[in-house]
Design an enzyme around this catalytic site. Structure first.
Site, PDB file in Angstrom:
ATOM      1  N   ARG A   1     -12.505  -0.085  -5.360  1.00  0.00           N
ATOM      2  CA  ARG A   1     -12.198   0.522  -3.842  1.00  0.00           C
ATOM      3  C   ARG A   1     -11.190   1.737  -4.236  1.00  0.00           C
ATOM      4  O   ARG A   1     -11.481   2.600  -3.237  1.00  0.00           O
ATOM      5  CB  ARG A   1     -11.442  -0.589  -3.384  1.00  0.00           C
TER       6      ARG A   1
ATOM      7  N   GLY B   1      15.459  -6.805  19.836  1.00  0.00           N
ATOM      8  CA  GLY B   1      14.381  -7.795  19.833  1.00  0.00           C
ATOM      9  C   GLY B   1      14.611  -8.419  18.346  1.00  0.00           C
ATOM     10  O   GLY B   1      13.794  -9.557  18.425  1.00  0.00           O
TER      11      GLY B   1
ATOM     12  N   GLY C   1      -1.305  -4.927  -4.762  1.00  0.00           N
ATOM     13  CA  GLY C   1      -2.433  -4.230  -3.979  1.00  0.00           C
ATOM     14  C   GLY C   1      -3.492  -3.930  -4.983  1.00  0.00           C
ATOM     15  O   GLY C   1      -3.232  -3.779  -6.331  1.00  0.00           O
ATOM     16  N   MET C   2      -4.669  -3.790  -4.367  1.00  0.00           N
ATOM     17  CA  MET C   2      -5.884  -3.599  -5.222  1.00  0.00           C
ATOM     18  C   MET C   2      -6.151  -2.164  -5.772  1.00  0.00           C
ATOM     19  O   MET C   2      -6.831  -2.043  -6.804  1.00  0.00           O
ATOM     20  CB  MET C   2      -7.288  -4.195  -4.462  1.00  0.00           C
TER      21      MET C   2
ATOM     22  N   CYS D   1       0.584  -1.350  -0.053  1.00  0.00           N
ATOM     23  CA  CYS D   1       0.240   0.140  -0.137  1.00  0.00           C
ATOM     24  C   CYS D   1       0.832   1.364  -0.003  1.00  0.00           C
ATOM     25  O   CYS D   1       1.814   1.311   0.753  1.00  0.00           O
ATOM     26  CB  CYS D   1      -0.964   0.072   1.193  1.00  0.00           C
TER      27      CYS D   1
ATOM     28  N   TYR E   1       1.774 -10.658  -5.930  1.00  0.00           N
ATOM     29  CA  TYR E   1       1.035 -10.266  -4.905  1.00  0.00           C
ATOM     30  C   TYR E   1       0.886  -8.555  -5.318  1.00  0.00           C
ATOM     31  O   TYR E   1       1.897  -7.917  -5.684  1.00  0.00           O
ATOM     32  CB  TYR E   1       1.607 -10.337  -3.468  1.00  0.00           C
TER      33      TYR E   1
HETATM   34  P1  IMP Z   1      -1.196  -6.728   4.309  1.00  0.00           P
HETATM   35  O1  IMP Z   1      -1.699  -8.232   5.157  1.00  0.00           O
HETATM   36  O2  IMP Z   1      -0.472  -5.861   4.888  1.00  0.00           O
HETATM   37  O3  IMP Z   1      -0.477  -7.230   3.074  1.00  0.00           O
HETATM   38  O4  IMP Z   1      -2.203  -5.945   3.903  1.00  0.00           O
HETATM   39  C1  IMP Z   1      -3.423  -6.262   3.098  1.00  0.00           C
HETATM   40  C2  IMP Z   1      -4.646  -5.237   3.124  1.00  0.00           C
HETATM   41  O5  IMP Z   1      -4.036  -3.851   2.535  1.00  0.00           O
HETATM   42  C3  IMP Z   1      -6.066  -5.424   2.499  1.00  0.00           C
HETATM   43  O6  IMP Z   1      -6.809  -6.279   3.432  1.00  0.00           O
HETATM   44  C4  IMP Z   1      -6.289  -3.915   2.238  1.00  0.00           C
HETATM   45  O7  IMP Z   1      -6.912  -3.270   3.390  1.00  0.00           O
HETATM   46  C5  IMP Z   1      -5.150  -3.093   1.983  1.00  0.00           C
HETATM   47  N1  IMP Z   1      -4.991  -3.176   0.527  1.00  0.00           N
HETATM   48  C6  IMP Z   1      -5.163  -3.942  -0.408  1.00  0.00           C
HETATM   49  N2  IMP Z   1      -4.759  -3.254  -1.703  1.00  0.00           N
HETATM   50  C7  IMP Z   1      -4.308  -2.081  -1.337  1.00  0.00           C
HETATM   51  C8  IMP Z   1      -3.788  -0.679  -2.007  1.00  0.00           C
HETATM   52  O8  IMP Z   1      -3.608  -1.101  -3.094  1.00  0.00           O
HETATM   53  N3  IMP Z   1      -3.356   0.269  -1.542  1.00  0.00           N
HETATM   54  C9  IMP Z   1      -3.751   0.150   0.094  1.00  0.00           C
HETATM   55  N4  IMP Z   1      -4.117  -0.824   0.614  1.00  0.00           N
HETATM   56  C10 IMP Z   1      -4.284  -1.913   0.066  1.00  0.00           C
END
Ligand code: IMP
Length: 549
Positions: A463, A535, A434-435, A351, A432
């Site tokens: 979104r 840690g 980001g959406m 993100c 993997y």
């Molecule tokens: P991770 O587990 O740290 O990889 O985060 C997953 C979460 O990132 C998802 O459930 C969303 O809430 C958020 N997310 C998914 N795609 C994006 C993006 O493109 N931009 C910002 N947040 C995202």
């Protein structure tokens, strides 16, 4: 004159401890230290003092271990009405959760939220697969038709890695079963253009739909056949049981099911556009139990209207709203009627929201702020994003979340969509993204006319952009994550890890953890930068970080 060690010892008069000595430490602790060691949650999360924290900025202090780790209960609610046996949720992202992930997360006591970057029909089919899933039965076997040639059957064997295919009248599931092809039937058959009907077995042992897995396994064991087709009363093929799966048919005692239901719980995400209403109807028809309204900033008129609509039209469906990171956002969605909230803005591993939009909040601060407010209304919260290890899960729960949602951590498992490939560095990885990455926003699986506006209308995941947007502004990146093997091993590792952690803290359940935090008996410590370095593994020339075996 230097004193020899022996002399030093003998110079201290030796006395046996008296019973009073034994209790002195406890008395002094009680009388002279009214405050427990460490800091309470309110001091920890006082952002005026030390800014907004995230998971790495603090630790939970250990308590007293008076029970085995296996006795720690991870039961926790996902919505006001539904409780799970483990707090693990997979993210609605197209590189994380399709039906295979959703099925396995539910079998293991968590939940997978099916993404919506696809057509409503594709998403509904995935929901149907979750609802129809019965452990051990293959509900979508590879089926061939009587006109399939031996050469084609051999090619299928190459492609799938197994060679037993049921043959049905029209080559699809739910059509009349006419035979079965086994690897032996085709192995030495030289006439490659012959149809499979020339070599297939027709003396079949079948079982009738509705049979239990145990009964079907018994028939398969006795039949000495490789496959047991499951048929309906008209001999249409419904499912298949495979001998090679017999040993793998594990029992899943934690499986997420509604009371009195044999089916797994199905959850899916939708947007808040007008056409998401018809998508939702398609999903509800497929058996959906929980809908997540998928928005990076959930406090909007669109979401509030959608929550009210869902609650009124589908009273039996649970709705989770979000994402939110402040009390005010949470209050608006709680007032609209949500059954659960999803917390996080900008903390996801793929993100870039905080960088691009300058909006968001460090995740620990968000989780505490929203969960402590939502708890007053009995609304469970999901800590979504930024979970990189077991410790982060425990911290999310300690801050008040009931469950945690993971994207990147699960994207490298066998059950996530997509194929493994070898990275430039020679490691096995999976994609993997980001959406809100340009890739994901442009990838419009739902079809429809080309062009940006058409994309905005047809793509499932809206979104991160609005209809009519001339330009897509990325809030995420696309990349890859390392292979993690199957969730059937990884999730039990997460579970055992959380149980051990709660044992160290001295609480026997997630519920006790949360009440201990709020009452002040579970304590914390802030971590300086050097404490964080301490840690982590340090000072080693090299090391292997194997997390479980
Ligand atoms: P991770 O587990 O740290 O990889 O985060 C997953 C979460 O990132 C998802 O459930 C969303 O809430 C958020 N997310 C998914 N795609 C994006 C993006 O493109 N931009 C910002 N947040 C995202």
């Amino acid at each position: 004159m230097p004193i020899a060690n022996g002399d030093l010892r003998s110079s201290v008069p030796r006395q046996n401890n008296t019973p009073e000595d034994f209790t002195r430490a406890l008395d002094i602790l009680k009388n002279e230290y009214p405050e427990r060691d460490g800091i309470d949650i309110h001091t920890l999360t006082d952002s005026e003092k030390h800014g907004g924290l995230t998971y790495n900025d603090f630790l939970v202090l250990p308590g007293y271990i008076g029970f085995p780790a296996s006795a720690v209960s991870l039961d926790t609610p996902i919505t006001k009405r539904i409780t799970l046996k483990t707090p693990f949720i997979s993210s609605p992202m197209d590189t994380v959760t399709e039906h295979s992930m959703a099925i396995h997360m539910a079998l293991l006591g968590g939940l997978g939220v099916i993404h919506h970057n696809c057509s409503a029909e594709e998403q509904a089919e995935m929901v149907r697969k979750v609802k129809r899933f019965e452990n051990g039965f293959i509900l979508d076997p590879v089926v061939i038709s009587p006109t399939t040639t031996v050469a084609e059957a051999k090619a299928l064997k190459e492609k799938w890695g197994f060679g037993g295919f049921p043959v049905t009248e029209d080559g699809t599931l739910r059509s009349k079963l006419v035979g079965i092809i086994t690897p032996r039937d085709i192995q030495f058959h030289g006439a490659h253009s012959d149809p499979v009907t020339k070599v297939m077995s027709t003396d079949l042992v079948t079982a009738r739909q509705g049979i239990t897995l145990q009964e079907a396994n018994d028939i398969l064991s006795k039949s000495k056949k490789g496959k047991l087709p499951i048929v309906d009363e008209s001999n249409n093929l419904i499912a298949l049981l495979s001998r090679s799966d017999l040993m793998k048919n594990l029992h899943y005692p934690l499986a997420s099911k509604l009371p009195h239901s044999k089916q797994l719980i199905a959850a899916a995400a939708i947007g808040t556009r007008p056409d998401d209403k018809s998508r939702l109807q398609t999903l509800v028809d497929a058996g959906l139990d929980i809908v997540i309204l998928d928005s990076s900033q959930g406090n909007s008129m669109y979401q509030i209207e959608m929550i009210k609509y869902v609650k009124e039209k589908y009273p039996a469906l649970d709705v989770i709203g979000g994402n939110v990171v402040t009390r005010e956002q949470a209050a608006a969605l709680i007032a609209a009627g949500v059954d659960g909230l999803r917390i996080g803005m900008g903390s996801g591993s793929a993100c870039i929201t905080q960088e691009v939009m300058a909006v968001g909040r460090p995740q620990a601060a968000s989780v505490f702020s929203v969960s402590s407010f939502a708890a007053r209304f009995g609304v469970p919260c999901i800590a979504d994003g930024g979970i990189q290890n077991v410790g982060h899960i425990v911290k999310g729960l300690a801050l008040g979340a009931s469950t945690v949602m993971m994207g990147g951590l699960l994207a490298g498992t066998t059950e996530s969509p997509g194929q493994y490939f070898v990275s430039r560095e020679g490691q096995l990885v999976k994609a993997y993204r980001g959406m809100g990455s340009i890739d994901a926003m442009e990838d419009k699986k739902a079809g429809g006319p080309a062009g940006k506006d058409a994309k905005a209308q047809n793509a499932g995941t809206a979104r991160y952009f609005s209809e009519g947007d001339r330009l897509l502004v990325a809030q995420g990146v696309s990349g890859s994550v390392l292979d993690r093997g199957s969730v059937t091993k990884f999730v039990p590792y997460l579970m055992a890890g959380v149980q051990h952690s709660l044992q160290d803290i001295g609480v026997q359940s997630v519920k006790e953890l949360k009440s201990g935090v709020m009452e002040g008996s579970v304590r914390f410590e802030l971590r300086t930068v050097s404490a964080q370095a301490e840690g982590n593994v340090h000072g080693l020339h090299s090391f292997d970080k194997k997390l479980y075996s």
